[in-house]
Design an enzyme around this catalytic site. Structure first.
Site, PDB file in Angstrom:
ATOM      1  N   LYS A  51       0.805  -1.217   0.000  1.00  0.00           N
ATOM      2  CA  LYS A  51       0.000   0.000   0.000  1.00  0.00           C
ATOM      3  C   LYS A  51       0.842   1.274   0.000  1.00  0.00           C
ATOM      4  O   LYS A  51       0.391   2.315  -0.448  1.00  0.00           O
ATOM      5  CB  LYS A  51      -0.955   0.020   1.190  1.00  0.00           C
TER       6      LYS A  51
ATOM      7  N   THR B 327      -9.729  -0.115   4.386  1.00  0.00           N
ATOM      8  CA  THR B 327      -8.296  -0.078   4.096  1.00  0.00           C
ATOM      9  C   THR B 327      -7.458  -0.371   5.328  1.00  0.00           C
ATOM     10  O   THR B 327      -7.922  -0.256   6.456  1.00  0.00           O
ATOM     11  CB  THR B 327      -7.855   1.299   3.556  1.00  0.00           C
ATOM     12  N   CYS B 328      -6.193  -0.722   5.072  1.00  0.00           N
ATOM     13  CA  CYS B 328      -5.210  -0.946   6.142  1.00  0.00           C
ATOM     14  C   CYS B 328      -4.659   0.379   6.632  1.00  0.00           C
ATOM     15  O   CYS B 328      -3.459   0.509   6.875  1.00  0.00           O
ATOM     16  CB  CYS B 328      -4.066  -1.802   5.617  1.00  0.00           C
ATOM     17  N   ASP B 329      -5.492   1.395   6.735  1.00  0.00           N
ATOM     18  CA  ASP B 329      -5.037   2.710   7.175  1.00  0.00           C
ATOM     19  C   ASP B 329      -5.826   3.026   8.433  1.00  0.00           C
ATOM     20  O   ASP B 329      -7.052   3.058   8.409  1.00  0.00           O
ATOM     21  CB  ASP B 329      -5.300   3.752   6.094  1.00  0.00           C
ATOM     22  N   ASN B 370      -4.663   1.061  -1.365  1.00  0.00           N
ATOM     23  CA  ASN B 370      -4.815  -0.331  -0.917  1.00  0.00           C
ATOM     24  C   ASN B 370      -5.264  -1.255  -2.049  1.00  0.00           C
ATOM     25  O   ASN B 370      -5.739  -2.358  -1.795  1.00  0.00           O
ATOM     26  CB  ASN B 370      -5.815  -0.444   0.239  1.00  0.00           C
TER      27      ASN B 370
END
Lengths: 380, 380
Positions: A51, B327-329, B370
């Site tokens: 990402k 998302t990985c956020d 992502n």
């Protein structure tokens, strides 16, 4: 900033192509960064967090160097495969996955999944039977410039139940993951997290679950305005913590650098569109660029990340400026609470170089907000 | 939510196309909204703020209804022209413009430009000689749900100088603009701004500059969770304020609705990807959707805009939830400080409808953060 990037931008300008902002990433720097991680943490496998920058050039380079890949979506898994990574070098690292996406990943050969609760374990057990899972635990991230929310992970006590359920559903309860917070400038930040991980290992062992792996996440910083410790210091500190908490039974380990792998490899070139004041009495100048929060600089959110900005006037007297983007959106302001010092001699039309922008820029860019095209990127 | 949207989503599902989140906009609602503005403010020209939703279907409809267009970039000007608007119905309403973009707009026939400082006036004078300019003044936006920063506009005293300079450089000093803040729920908010505008008119007259136009901006709200006054009430209040401050010399006026034109016309369909808790003791459930801050819901930033969310369980008992994106956020959390009540019976895989999402969603969406594709949109 590297000589290769400088030369590329010179050539681009000579060809008359410098009309839009662009990101230039020097792949030689990415290569060096990978080598530093591999050397500093020789016993850890590197899973690059795609990402941060999913450009095919970056992925191919890292695949050729032997990197593994941490993927947030099926699309990222497909990109890693296209770059030459085999499925055994890929993890589906997002704790939030649709069951049909887990099934697609499984079809593509992926056998390593992240979870942080029992409902997610149940999905993996159904859609990817027999796979390995690691459970993310919550960690409070003290010392990180971008501390994380509670979005990912569960309490360590709950992690034991989650892994127990995984085992009972036919999955391999493989390990634990945590994240010490993005842009973590304290090399000792991993110590307390590894203590927690070791405790989960012991609690699991008591329940007859033998864990194998600790995923130590990302958080490795890149240089913005402040200096950051070199990776080798992180490696030493992490090794000491592993030794301290796991004794002579150090588990298999994974790291997931994203920002630390590509951040310092990129430079954004932008143009000064306008310099103005709001009244004759104002001390602060407003400097408007052709890139802002919606063109790739989303990490200036809450003024969290403070980039180094260079111009042809460097060395001149500086004056505090509010820095803003080009859209008709009043939230598109980069630095206002803490104004940014820029040269008094700065002029409309000048080019600025925003350093350390190789991570979390290109894909954050909006599709077409205000009609502006997404950030142009070059990987050289 | 309209019956037409409901039917479209039913059909889409029947065709098996419901795998990704999507925005559906009902053009009949946009048509009604335009008619309401035209009726409520019969003496004002409507310049639709394209940035709110630049879909060709929306622009063509509005062009055919006689709307004018407020554009933030050359790209938006090209879209308005492509939709059938003639150049005299288009303003380049961004105060931050590259000189070469002003020149391109001028070549395309545009003769109306926004400014808020003398350096911008100088650019317009060079690149679009003889054009009309209006100067944006600062206004503090009390009562708006999304008050604006000081990014756009100058002090009213400075505006007189800016317009004076415009006149001296051969431009037509055409008028004043202001913005009362986005999602402005106080119908009287325009009163004080119009008082300021009238003062600038008088100050300019003393300097021999005769202004013709007041651009009263946008700010007209759309319904989210709270009720908002109907447009007709805004119209009445604005007319009273014009009469009060300009007497029998009411100038030409412009309004620039964006959110108020398209917000309530759109619905986003999203899927519940995961429901979990962080520990056994937690009261709050975490609900993760397949759309978040980077997939189109950027206006949940600081939890500013609170959308109405519907599900098949409506009427069931509600429980507070933290709502987050896929998302990985860790910043991709929609509502956490003020948890959002959702039905206790909500399940993974359920569809949710996020109402009032016709504005500021589709183009805010990130390119591919992502690996997730941008928000799919349908205008029916």
């Amino acid at each position: 900033m590297t000589e290769r990037i400088r030369e590329f931008l010179r050539d681009r300008r000579a060809k008359g192509l410098d009309v839009e902002p662009c990101l230039v990433v020097d792949l030689e720097v990415v290569r060096d960064n990978f080598m530093h991680f591999a050397k500093a943490l020789p016993d850890s496998r590197v899973f690059y967090a795609i990402k941060a920058n999913p450009a095919p050039e970056v992925l191919s380079l890292l695949a050729s160097l032997g990197s593994c890949f941490d993927c947030a979506s099926v699309q990222e898994i497909q990109m890693a495969l296209a770059a030459g990574a085999t499925p055994d070098r890929i993890s589906f690292g997002n704790t939030i996955k649709k069951e049909r996406d887990i099934a697609r990943a499984y079809e593509l050969g992926i056998r390593l999944f992240s979870v942080d609760c029992t409902p997610e374990v149940e999905k993996v057990a159904r859609a990817a039977p027999g796979s390995k899972v690691f459970c993310r635990i919550l960690y409070d991230c003290a010392g990180a410039e971008w501390p994380l929310s509670r979005k990912f992970g569960c309490d360590p006590e709950m992690a034991v139940d989650v892994l127990d359920n995984a085992k009972r559903l036919g999955l391999e309860a493989y390990g634990i993951s945590f994240h010490v917070g993005s842009q973590q400038r304290k090399v000792k930040a991993w110590d307390r997290a590894l203590a927690m991980a070791a405790q989960v290992f012991r609690d699991c062992a008591e329940r007859g679950i033998s864990l194998s792996m600790v995923n130590m996440g990302g958080g490795f910083p890149t240089k913005y305005l402040k200096e950051v410790p070199p990776v080798v210091q992180y490696g030493r500190s992490i090794f000491r913590a592993l030794r301290k908490h796991f004794g002579n039974q150090i588990p298999e380990t994974i790291i997931e650098p994203g920002r630390g792998m590509v951040g310092n490899a990129g430079v954004i070139e932008t143009e000064v569109v306008l310099i103005s004041k709001k009244s004759d009495e104002d001390d602060v100048r407003w400097v408007y660029l052709d890139i802002g929060k919606f063109g790739g600089l989303a990490e200036t959110m809450d003024e969290s990340i403070r980039y180094a900005i260079k111009s042809r006037h460097d060395g001149a007297e500086m004056t505090p400026c509010v820095l803003a983007g080009p859209t008709c959106d009043s939230a598109d302001v980069l630095y206002e609470k803490m104004p940014y010092p820029l040269p008094v001699t700065l002029e409309i039309g000048d080019k600025l170089l925003i350093e350390g922008t190789g991570a979390y820029t290109s894909t954050y860019s909006s599709v077409a907000f205000n009609g502006f095209p997404p950030l142009a990127t070059y990987h050289i």
